[in-house]
Design an enzyme around this catalytic site. Structure first.
Site, PDB file in Angstrom:
ATOM      1  N   GLY A  93     -53.305 -23.883 -52.192  1.00 37.55           N
ATOM      2  CA  GLY A  93     -54.390 -23.371 -51.383  1.00 37.55           C
ATOM      3  C   GLY A  93     -55.676 -23.093 -52.129  1.00 37.55           C
ATOM      4  N   ASP A 253     -41.730 -20.383 -54.194  1.00 38.19           N
ATOM      5  CA  ASP A 253     -42.817 -21.320 -54.470  1.00 38.19           C
ATOM      6  C   ASP A 253     -43.469 -21.040 -55.825  1.00 38.19           C
ATOM      7  OD1 ASP A 253     -43.681 -18.996 -52.779  1.00 38.19           O
ATOM      8  OD2 ASP A 253     -45.658 -19.695 -53.386  1.00 38.19           O
ATOM      9  N   ASP A 263     -48.419 -19.160 -62.830  1.00 40.94           N
ATOM     10  CA  ASP A 263     -49.079 -18.549 -61.684  1.00 40.94           C
ATOM     11  C   ASP A 263     -49.008 -17.027 -61.757  1.00 40.94           C
ATOM     12  OD1 ASP A 263     -50.660 -18.619 -59.498  1.00 40.94           O
ATOM     13  OD2 ASP A 263     -49.101 -19.078 -58.061  1.00 40.94           O
TER      14      ASP A 263
END
Length: 452
Positions: A93, A253, A263
Protein backbone atom coordinates in the site's frame (compact mmCIF):
# COMPACT_ATOMS: atom_id res chain seq x y z
CA UNK A 1 25.21 3.68 -12.85
CA UNK A 2 26.83 0.41 -11.63
CA UNK A 3 30.30 0.02 -13.09
CA UNK A 4 31.50 -3.43 -11.98
CA UNK A 5 29.74 -6.18 -13.99
CA UNK A 6 31.08 -8.88 -11.68
CA UNK A 7 29.64 -7.24 -8.57
CA UNK A 8 26.40 -5.96 -10.12
CA UNK A 9 24.33 -8.93 -11.29
CA UNK A 10 20.79 -7.78 -12.11
CA UNK A 11 17.80 -10.12 -12.18
CA UNK A 12 14.09 -9.97 -12.94
CA UNK A 13 12.86 -13.24 -11.43
CA UNK A 14 9.55 -11.78 -10.23
CA UNK A 15 8.42 -11.49 -13.83
CA UNK A 16 8.41 -15.30 -14.02
CA UNK A 17 5.46 -15.39 -11.62
CA UNK A 18 3.30 -13.45 -14.04
CA UNK A 19 0.99 -10.45 -13.71
CA UNK A 20 -1.48 -12.10 -11.35
CA UNK A 21 1.05 -11.62 -8.53
CA UNK A 22 1.64 -7.88 -8.83
CA UNK A 23 0.44 -4.57 -10.24
CA UNK A 24 2.69 -2.18 -12.18
CA UNK A 25 2.82 1.18 -10.40
CA UNK A 26 4.70 4.47 -10.50
CA UNK A 27 6.56 6.23 -7.73
CA UNK A 28 5.25 9.52 -6.39
CA UNK A 29 6.76 12.66 -7.90
CA UNK A 30 8.29 14.14 -4.76
CA UNK A 31 8.85 17.90 -4.46
CA UNK A 32 12.37 17.36 -3.11
CA UNK A 33 14.98 14.61 -2.77
CA UNK A 34 17.59 15.15 -0.05
CA UNK A 35 19.87 12.19 0.60
CA UNK A 36 19.95 11.49 4.33
CA UNK A 37 21.42 7.98 4.64
CA UNK A 38 23.20 5.61 2.29
CA UNK A 39 24.36 2.21 3.44
CA UNK A 40 27.58 1.78 1.55
CA UNK A 41 28.32 -1.63 3.08
CA UNK A 42 24.97 -3.03 1.92
CA UNK A 43 25.35 -1.36 -1.48
CA UNK A 44 28.73 -3.04 -1.94
CA UNK A 45 27.13 -6.47 -1.54
CA UNK A 46 25.02 -5.93 -4.67
CA UNK A 47 27.41 -3.82 -6.73
CA UNK A 48 25.71 -0.46 -6.16
CA UNK A 49 28.46 1.18 -4.13
CA UNK A 50 29.95 2.93 -7.16
CA UNK A 51 26.93 5.21 -7.61
CA UNK A 52 27.69 8.84 -6.88
CA UNK A 53 25.19 10.77 -4.78
CA UNK A 54 23.37 12.22 -7.78
CA UNK A 55 22.95 8.77 -9.33
CA UNK A 56 21.90 7.40 -5.94
CA UNK A 57 19.12 9.98 -5.64
CA UNK A 58 17.94 9.28 -9.17
CA UNK A 59 17.80 5.54 -8.45
CA UNK A 60 16.37 5.61 -4.92
CA UNK A 61 14.48 8.91 -4.81
CA UNK A 62 13.22 9.23 -8.39
CA UNK A 63 13.34 5.49 -9.16
CA UNK A 64 15.02 5.71 -12.53
CA UNK A 65 15.26 2.05 -13.63
CA UNK A 66 18.48 0.26 -12.78
CA UNK A 67 20.00 -1.50 -15.81
CA UNK A 68 18.99 -5.10 -16.54
CA UNK A 69 16.41 -5.55 -13.81
CA UNK A 70 12.65 -4.92 -13.49
CA UNK A 71 11.39 -2.46 -16.12
CA UNK A 72 9.02 -0.77 -13.66
CA UNK A 73 8.00 -0.91 -9.99
CA UNK A 74 5.66 -3.73 -8.95
CA UNK A 75 3.22 -3.57 -6.02
CA UNK A 76 2.89 -7.13 -4.75
CA UNK A 77 -0.49 -8.69 -4.02
CA UNK A 78 -1.12 -10.47 -0.73
CA UNK A 79 -3.64 -10.98 2.07
CA UNK A 80 -3.02 -11.68 5.74
CA UNK A 81 -4.19 -12.07 9.29
CA UNK A 82 -3.88 -8.79 11.18
CA UNK A 83 -4.09 -9.39 14.93
CA UNK A 84 -5.70 -12.76 14.06
CA UNK A 85 -8.43 -11.20 11.84
CA UNK A 86 -8.25 -12.13 8.16
CA UNK A 87 -8.00 -9.20 5.75
CA UNK A 88 -8.30 -9.82 2.00
CA UNK A 89 -7.98 -6.12 1.15
CA UNK A 90 -4.28 -5.51 1.73
CA UNK A 91 -1.17 -5.59 -0.44
CA UNK A 92 1.74 -3.21 -1.01
CA UNK A 93 0.00 0.00 0.00
CA UNK A 94 2.95 2.39 0.31
CA UNK A 95 5.76 0.45 -1.25
CA UNK A 96 6.83 -1.65 -4.20
CA UNK A 97 9.61 -3.90 -5.45
CA UNK A 98 11.57 -2.12 -8.18
CA UNK A 99 14.74 -4.14 -8.68
CA UNK A 100 16.28 -7.57 -8.10
CA UNK A 101 19.90 -8.63 -8.16
CA UNK A 102 22.29 -11.27 -6.91
CA UNK A 103 24.41 -10.51 -3.87
CA UNK A 104 28.05 -11.46 -3.64
CA UNK A 105 27.07 -14.71 -1.91
CA UNK A 106 24.65 -15.58 -4.73
CA UNK A 107 21.34 -14.87 -3.01
CA UNK A 108 18.52 -13.24 -4.95
CA UNK A 109 17.88 -9.85 -3.34
CA UNK A 110 15.01 -7.40 -3.74
CA UNK A 111 15.10 -3.65 -3.55
CA UNK A 112 11.79 -2.64 -1.99
CA UNK A 113 10.44 0.69 -0.85
CA UNK A 114 8.51 2.25 1.99
CA UNK A 115 6.81 5.59 1.46
CA UNK A 116 7.07 5.64 -2.34
CA UNK A 117 3.46 6.65 -3.00
CA UNK A 118 -0.01 5.25 -3.45
CA UNK A 119 -0.81 1.92 -5.09
CA UNK A 120 -4.06 0.03 -5.76
CA UNK A 121 -3.80 -1.24 -2.14
CA UNK A 122 -3.36 2.11 -0.37
CA UNK A 123 -7.05 2.26 0.59
CA UNK A 124 -7.35 5.50 2.56
CA UNK A 125 -3.62 5.95 3.12
CA UNK A 126 -1.38 8.51 1.46
CA UNK A 127 1.35 5.99 0.60
CA UNK A 128 3.96 8.07 2.39
CA UNK A 129 6.49 7.51 5.19
CA UNK A 130 7.42 9.96 7.91
CA UNK A 131 11.06 10.91 8.17
CA UNK A 132 11.00 9.78 11.79
CA UNK A 133 9.67 6.39 10.69
CA UNK A 134 12.61 6.11 8.29
CA UNK A 135 15.11 7.02 10.99
CA UNK A 136 13.58 4.44 13.30
CA UNK A 137 13.90 1.76 10.61
CA UNK A 138 17.59 2.58 10.13
CA UNK A 139 18.15 2.13 13.86
CA UNK A 140 16.16 -1.10 14.05
CA UNK A 141 17.88 -2.79 11.13
CA UNK A 142 21.38 -1.72 12.16
CA UNK A 143 20.88 -2.97 15.72
CA UNK A 144 19.32 -6.26 14.67
CA UNK A 145 22.07 -6.95 12.15
CA UNK A 146 24.69 -6.35 14.86
CA UNK A 147 22.83 -8.73 17.21
CA UNK A 148 22.78 -11.58 14.68
CA UNK A 149 19.08 -11.36 13.80
CA UNK A 150 18.29 -12.11 10.12
CA UNK A 151 16.91 -8.79 8.90
CA UNK A 152 16.33 -6.64 5.88
CA UNK A 153 18.84 -3.81 5.65
CA UNK A 154 18.09 -0.14 5.23
CA UNK A 155 19.89 0.80 2.03
CA UNK A 156 18.75 4.39 1.58
CA UNK A 157 16.71 7.15 3.18
CA UNK A 158 15.83 10.27 1.18
CA UNK A 159 13.82 13.17 2.55
CA UNK A 160 11.07 14.13 0.11
CA UNK A 161 9.90 17.62 1.09
CA UNK A 162 6.26 16.94 1.94
CA UNK A 163 4.40 17.67 5.16
CA UNK A 164 2.45 14.69 6.48
CA UNK A 165 -0.37 14.55 8.99
CA UNK A 166 -0.39 11.60 11.37
CA UNK A 167 -2.65 10.86 14.30
CA UNK A 168 0.02 9.24 16.48
CA UNK A 169 2.79 11.86 16.33
CA UNK A 170 3.09 15.66 16.16
CA UNK A 171 1.90 16.92 12.77
CA UNK A 172 2.62 18.15 10.23
CA UNK A 173 5.81 16.11 10.08
CA UNK A 174 8.53 15.58 7.49
CA UNK A 175 8.36 12.89 4.82
CA UNK A 176 10.84 10.40 3.37
CA UNK A 177 11.19 7.42 1.08
CA UNK A 178 13.14 4.40 2.27
CA UNK A 179 14.71 1.59 0.26
CA UNK A 180 15.36 -1.76 1.89
CA UNK A 181 17.61 -4.56 0.66
CA UNK A 182 15.88 -7.84 1.43
CA UNK A 183 16.11 -11.54 0.59
CA UNK A 184 12.71 -11.56 -1.10
CA UNK A 185 9.37 -9.96 -0.25
CA UNK A 186 7.24 -13.12 -0.42
CA UNK A 187 5.12 -13.29 2.71
CA UNK A 188 2.94 -15.92 4.30
CA UNK A 189 0.12 -13.62 3.23
CA UNK A 190 1.15 -14.08 -0.41
CA UNK A 191 0.23 -17.76 -0.08
CA UNK A 192 -2.94 -16.94 1.85
CA UNK A 193 -4.22 -14.84 -1.02
CA UNK A 194 -3.88 -17.76 -3.44
CA UNK A 195 -5.68 -20.11 -1.04
CA UNK A 196 -8.45 -17.53 -0.61
CA UNK A 197 -8.97 -17.48 -4.39
CA UNK A 198 -8.51 -21.27 -4.71
CA UNK A 199 -5.74 -20.63 -7.25
CA UNK A 200 -3.95 -23.99 -7.25
CA UNK A 201 -1.87 -23.22 -10.34
CA UNK A 202 -0.71 -19.96 -8.81
CA UNK A 203 0.10 -21.74 -5.56
CA UNK A 204 2.27 -24.31 -7.35
CA UNK A 205 4.04 -21.54 -9.24
CA UNK A 206 4.74 -19.65 -6.02
CA UNK A 207 6.03 -22.78 -4.25
CA UNK A 208 8.39 -23.38 -7.17
CA UNK A 209 9.52 -19.74 -7.22
CA UNK A 210 10.36 -19.69 -3.51
CA UNK A 211 12.21 -23.01 -3.56
CA UNK A 212 14.16 -22.29 -6.73
CA UNK A 213 14.79 -18.56 -6.42
CA UNK A 214 15.02 -18.03 -2.66
CA UNK A 215 16.20 -21.41 -1.39
CA UNK A 216 18.27 -22.45 -4.40
CA UNK A 217 16.59 -25.84 -4.86
CA UNK A 218 15.27 -27.29 -8.10
CA UNK A 219 12.04 -28.45 -6.51
CA UNK A 220 8.31 -27.80 -6.36
CA UNK A 221 7.44 -29.70 -3.16
CA UNK A 222 5.17 -27.73 -0.79
CA UNK A 223 6.20 -29.93 2.16
CA UNK A 224 9.82 -29.10 1.52
CA UNK A 225 8.92 -25.42 1.42
CA UNK A 226 7.06 -25.61 4.73
CA UNK A 227 10.02 -27.41 6.33
CA UNK A 228 12.27 -24.54 5.29
CA UNK A 229 9.89 -21.89 6.61
CA UNK A 230 9.41 -23.72 9.92
CA UNK A 231 13.18 -23.89 10.42
CA UNK A 232 13.86 -20.30 9.39
CA UNK A 233 11.03 -18.74 11.38
CA UNK A 234 11.85 -20.75 14.50
CA UNK A 235 15.36 -19.31 14.24
CA UNK A 236 13.95 -15.82 13.76
CA UNK A 237 11.79 -16.08 16.87
CA UNK A 238 14.73 -17.35 18.92
CA UNK A 239 17.01 -14.55 17.80
CA UNK A 240 14.36 -11.93 18.54
CA UNK A 241 14.33 -13.25 22.11
CA UNK A 242 18.11 -13.31 22.50
CA UNK A 243 18.30 -9.77 21.13
CA UNK A 244 15.57 -8.55 23.49
CA UNK A 245 13.63 -7.30 20.48
CA UNK A 246 9.90 -6.83 20.09
CA UNK A 247 8.72 -6.45 16.50
CA UNK A 248 5.30 -5.18 17.51
CA UNK A 249 3.19 -6.37 14.55
CA UNK A 250 3.80 -10.04 13.75
CA UNK A 251 0.86 -10.37 11.38
CA UNK A 252 1.05 -13.06 8.71
CA UNK A 253 1.63 -10.43 6.02
CA UNK A 254 4.75 -9.34 7.95
CA UNK A 255 6.38 -12.78 7.98
CA UNK A 256 8.81 -13.30 5.10
CA UNK A 257 9.05 -16.94 3.98
CA UNK A 258 12.86 -16.66 4.01
CA UNK A 259 12.70 -16.10 7.78
CA UNK A 260 14.10 -12.59 7.43
CA UNK A 261 12.66 -9.90 9.68
CA UNK A 262 11.39 -6.75 7.96
CA UNK A 263 8.87 -3.90 7.99
CA UNK A 264 9.55 -2.08 11.25
CA UNK A 265 6.71 -0.02 12.68
CA UNK A 266 6.18 0.11 16.47
CA UNK A 267 9.26 -1.89 17.40
CA UNK A 268 11.06 -1.70 20.75
CA UNK A 269 13.99 -3.32 22.50
CA UNK A 270 13.12 -4.55 25.99
CA UNK A 271 15.08 -3.04 28.87
CA UNK A 272 14.69 -6.20 30.98
CA UNK A 273 13.56 -9.79 30.46
CA UNK A 274 9.86 -8.95 30.74
CA UNK A 275 7.70 -11.44 28.77
CA UNK A 276 4.69 -9.07 28.95
CA UNK A 277 6.51 -6.09 27.42
CA UNK A 278 4.81 -4.82 24.25
CA UNK A 279 5.94 -2.47 21.50
CA UNK A 280 2.65 -1.36 19.94
CA UNK A 281 0.42 0.98 21.94
CA UNK A 282 -2.59 -0.57 20.18
CA UNK A 283 -1.68 -4.16 21.20
CA UNK A 284 -3.99 -4.01 24.21
CA UNK A 285 -4.15 -7.81 24.68
CA UNK A 286 -0.38 -8.26 24.44
CA UNK A 287 -0.76 -10.61 21.47
CA UNK A 288 2.71 -9.74 20.20
CA UNK A 289 4.38 -9.17 23.59
CA UNK A 290 8.06 -10.01 23.96
CA UNK A 291 7.50 -13.46 25.47
CA UNK A 292 4.71 -14.40 23.05
CA UNK A 293 6.63 -13.79 19.83
CA UNK A 294 7.63 -17.43 19.20
CA UNK A 295 3.99 -18.45 19.68
CA UNK A 296 2.84 -15.67 17.33
CA UNK A 297 5.29 -16.68 14.61
CA UNK A 298 4.27 -20.34 14.96
CA UNK A 299 0.62 -19.32 14.57
CA UNK A 300 1.47 -17.47 11.37
CA UNK A 301 3.33 -20.48 10.00
CA UNK A 302 0.21 -22.55 10.73
CA UNK A 303 -1.62 -20.23 8.31
CA UNK A 304 0.97 -21.03 5.66
CA UNK A 305 0.39 -24.74 6.23
CA UNK A 306 -3.37 -24.22 5.97
CA UNK A 307 -2.89 -22.38 2.68
CA UNK A 308 -0.67 -25.14 1.28
CA UNK A 309 -3.48 -27.65 1.79
CA UNK A 310 -4.68 -26.40 -1.59
CA UNK A 311 -1.82 -28.38 -3.20
CA UNK A 312 -0.66 -30.84 -0.50
CA UNK A 313 -1.99 -33.47 1.88
CA UNK A 314 -2.70 -32.49 5.48
CA UNK A 315 -0.72 -35.17 7.35
CA UNK A 316 2.78 -34.24 6.13
CA UNK A 317 1.99 -30.55 6.59
CA UNK A 318 0.96 -31.22 10.20
CA UNK A 319 4.09 -33.30 10.78
CA UNK A 320 6.24 -30.44 9.55
CA UNK A 321 4.45 -27.92 11.78
CA UNK A 322 4.96 -30.16 14.80
CA UNK A 323 8.70 -29.76 14.38
CA UNK A 324 8.55 -26.03 15.19
CA UNK A 325 8.92 -26.43 18.96
CA UNK A 326 12.02 -28.62 18.77
CA UNK A 327 13.60 -26.34 16.20
CA UNK A 328 12.85 -23.32 18.36
CA UNK A 329 14.40 -24.94 21.43
CA UNK A 330 17.59 -25.69 19.50
CA UNK A 331 17.60 -22.20 18.00
CA UNK A 332 17.10 -20.36 21.30
CA UNK A 333 20.02 -22.27 22.81
CA UNK A 334 22.23 -21.32 19.86
CA UNK A 335 21.08 -17.70 19.92
CA UNK A 336 21.53 -17.22 23.66
CA UNK A 337 24.95 -18.88 23.69
CA UNK A 338 25.99 -16.63 20.80
CA UNK A 339 24.91 -13.59 22.82
CA UNK A 340 26.71 -14.94 25.90
CA UNK A 341 29.86 -15.31 23.81
CA UNK A 342 30.51 -18.95 24.68
CA UNK A 343 31.08 -22.12 22.66
CA UNK A 344 28.14 -24.59 22.75
CA UNK A 345 28.55 -27.90 24.56
CA UNK A 346 26.09 -30.78 24.92
CA UNK A 347 22.46 -29.94 24.09
CA UNK A 348 21.24 -30.72 27.63
CA UNK A 349 23.92 -28.49 29.17
CA UNK A 350 23.11 -25.69 26.76
CA UNK A 351 19.39 -25.86 27.58
CA UNK A 352 20.11 -25.83 31.31
CA UNK A 353 22.32 -22.75 30.94
CA UNK A 354 19.72 -20.89 28.91
CA UNK A 355 16.97 -21.71 31.39
CA UNK A 356 19.12 -20.52 34.29
CA UNK A 357 19.87 -17.25 32.50
CA UNK A 358 16.20 -16.65 31.65
CA UNK A 359 15.11 -17.31 35.24
CA UNK A 360 17.73 -15.00 36.72
CA UNK A 361 17.05 -12.20 34.24
CA UNK A 362 13.33 -12.38 34.87
CA UNK A 363 13.56 -12.51 38.67
CA UNK A 364 16.24 -9.84 39.13
CA UNK A 365 15.28 -7.30 36.45
CA UNK A 366 18.92 -6.75 35.53
CA UNK A 367 19.15 -4.68 32.31
CA UNK A 368 19.61 -7.02 29.33
CA UNK A 369 22.29 -5.02 27.56
CA UNK A 370 24.30 -4.64 30.78
CA UNK A 371 24.12 -8.37 31.52
CA UNK A 372 25.15 -9.55 28.08
CA UNK A 373 27.98 -7.01 28.01
CA UNK A 374 29.28 -8.12 31.41
CA UNK A 375 29.04 -11.87 30.79
CA UNK A 376 30.34 -12.06 27.22
CA UNK A 377 32.92 -14.83 27.01
CA UNK A 378 31.55 -16.69 30.02
CA UNK A 379 32.85 -14.66 32.95
CA UNK A 380 30.09 -13.51 35.30
CA UNK A 381 31.46 -10.59 37.38
CA UNK A 382 31.55 -10.78 41.18
CA UNK A 383 28.95 -8.04 41.47
CA UNK A 384 26.24 -10.49 40.47
CA UNK A 385 25.02 -11.83 43.80
CA UNK A 386 23.54 -15.01 45.23
CA UNK A 387 20.54 -15.05 42.91
CA UNK A 388 23.01 -15.61 40.07
CA UNK A 389 24.76 -18.65 41.52
CA UNK A 390 22.85 -21.07 39.26
CA UNK A 391 24.02 -19.11 36.22
CA UNK A 392 27.58 -18.95 37.54
CA UNK A 393 27.65 -22.70 38.00
CA UNK A 394 26.08 -23.45 34.64
CA UNK A 395 28.58 -21.14 32.89
CA UNK A 396 31.67 -22.62 34.55
CA UNK A 397 32.42 -25.34 31.94
CA UNK A 398 31.98 -23.02 28.94
CA UNK A 399 34.84 -21.48 26.99
CA UNK A 400 34.70 -18.15 25.14
CA UNK A 401 33.93 -18.19 21.44
CA UNK A 402 35.75 -14.86 21.04
CA UNK A 403 38.15 -12.83 23.14
CA UNK A 404 37.22 -9.45 24.58
CA UNK A 405 40.01 -7.68 22.67
CA UNK A 406 37.89 -5.25 20.62
CA UNK A 407 37.78 -1.62 21.74
CA UNK A 408 34.03 -1.98 22.31
CA UNK A 409 34.69 -3.88 25.53
CA UNK A 410 36.55 -0.90 27.01
CA UNK A 411 33.41 1.23 26.98
CA UNK A 412 29.76 0.80 27.93
CA UNK A 413 27.04 -1.49 26.54
CA UNK A 414 25.43 -0.31 23.31
CA UNK A 415 21.66 -0.31 23.55
CA UNK A 416 18.66 0.94 21.56
CA UNK A 417 15.97 1.73 24.10
CA UNK A 418 13.08 4.03 23.27
CA UNK A 419 14.51 7.04 25.13
CA UNK A 420 17.71 6.78 23.09
CA UNK A 421 15.74 6.59 19.85
CA UNK A 422 13.80 9.73 20.81
CA UNK A 423 17.04 11.48 21.77
CA UNK A 424 18.51 10.72 18.34
CA UNK A 425 15.40 12.06 16.60
CA UNK A 426 15.10 15.25 18.67
CA UNK A 427 18.04 17.19 17.10
CA UNK A 428 16.97 16.11 13.61
CA UNK A 429 13.49 17.48 14.23
CA UNK A 430 14.67 20.67 15.94
CA UNK A 431 17.87 21.63 14.12
CA UNK A 432 18.31 19.19 11.23
CA UNK A 433 21.31 17.82 13.12
CA UNK A 434 22.04 14.24 12.03
CA UNK A 435 25.25 13.79 14.02
CA UNK A 436 23.62 11.71 16.77
CA UNK A 437 22.23 9.27 14.21
CA UNK A 438 25.57 8.86 12.47
CA UNK A 439 27.34 8.39 15.81
CA UNK A 440 24.83 5.76 16.89
CA UNK A 441 25.11 3.81 13.64
CA UNK A 442 28.92 3.81 14.05
CA UNK A 443 28.61 2.61 17.65
CA UNK A 444 26.19 -0.17 16.71
CA UNK A 445 28.47 -1.35 13.92
CA UNK A 446 31.43 -1.39 16.32
CA UNK A 447 29.40 -3.58 18.68
CA UNK A 448 28.58 -5.86 15.76
CA UNK A 449 32.29 -6.24 14.99
CA UNK A 450 33.00 -7.10 18.62
CA UNK A 451 30.25 -9.73 18.72
CA UNK A 452 30.64 -11.25 15.25
Amino acid sequence: MPTDPQAYRPAAALLDLGPSFWDPVEAADFPDTRLRFRNQAAAREVGLDSLDDAEWVQAFGRFAPLPGTLPQPLALRYHGHQFRSYNPEIGDGRGFTFAQMRSRDGRLMDLGTKGSGQTPYSRFGDGRLTLKGGVREILATEMLEALNVPTSRTLSLIETGEELVRGDEPSPTRSAVLVRLSHGHIRIGTFQRLAYHQDADGMRALVRYVLERLYGEEADDPIRLLDHVVARTATLGARYMAAGFVHGVLNSDNINVTGESFDYGPWRFAATWDPAFTAAYFDHAGLYAFGRQPEAIHWDVMQLAASLRLVAESDPLIASLEGFAARYQAAIADAMLWRLGVVPREAAEDRALVQAVERALRSTGVPLDRFFFDVFGGGLPDGYGAEWEAVRGALAPYGPRKQRDHGYWQGAPCSMLIDEVEAIWAPIAAEDDWSALHAKVAAVRAMGEALA
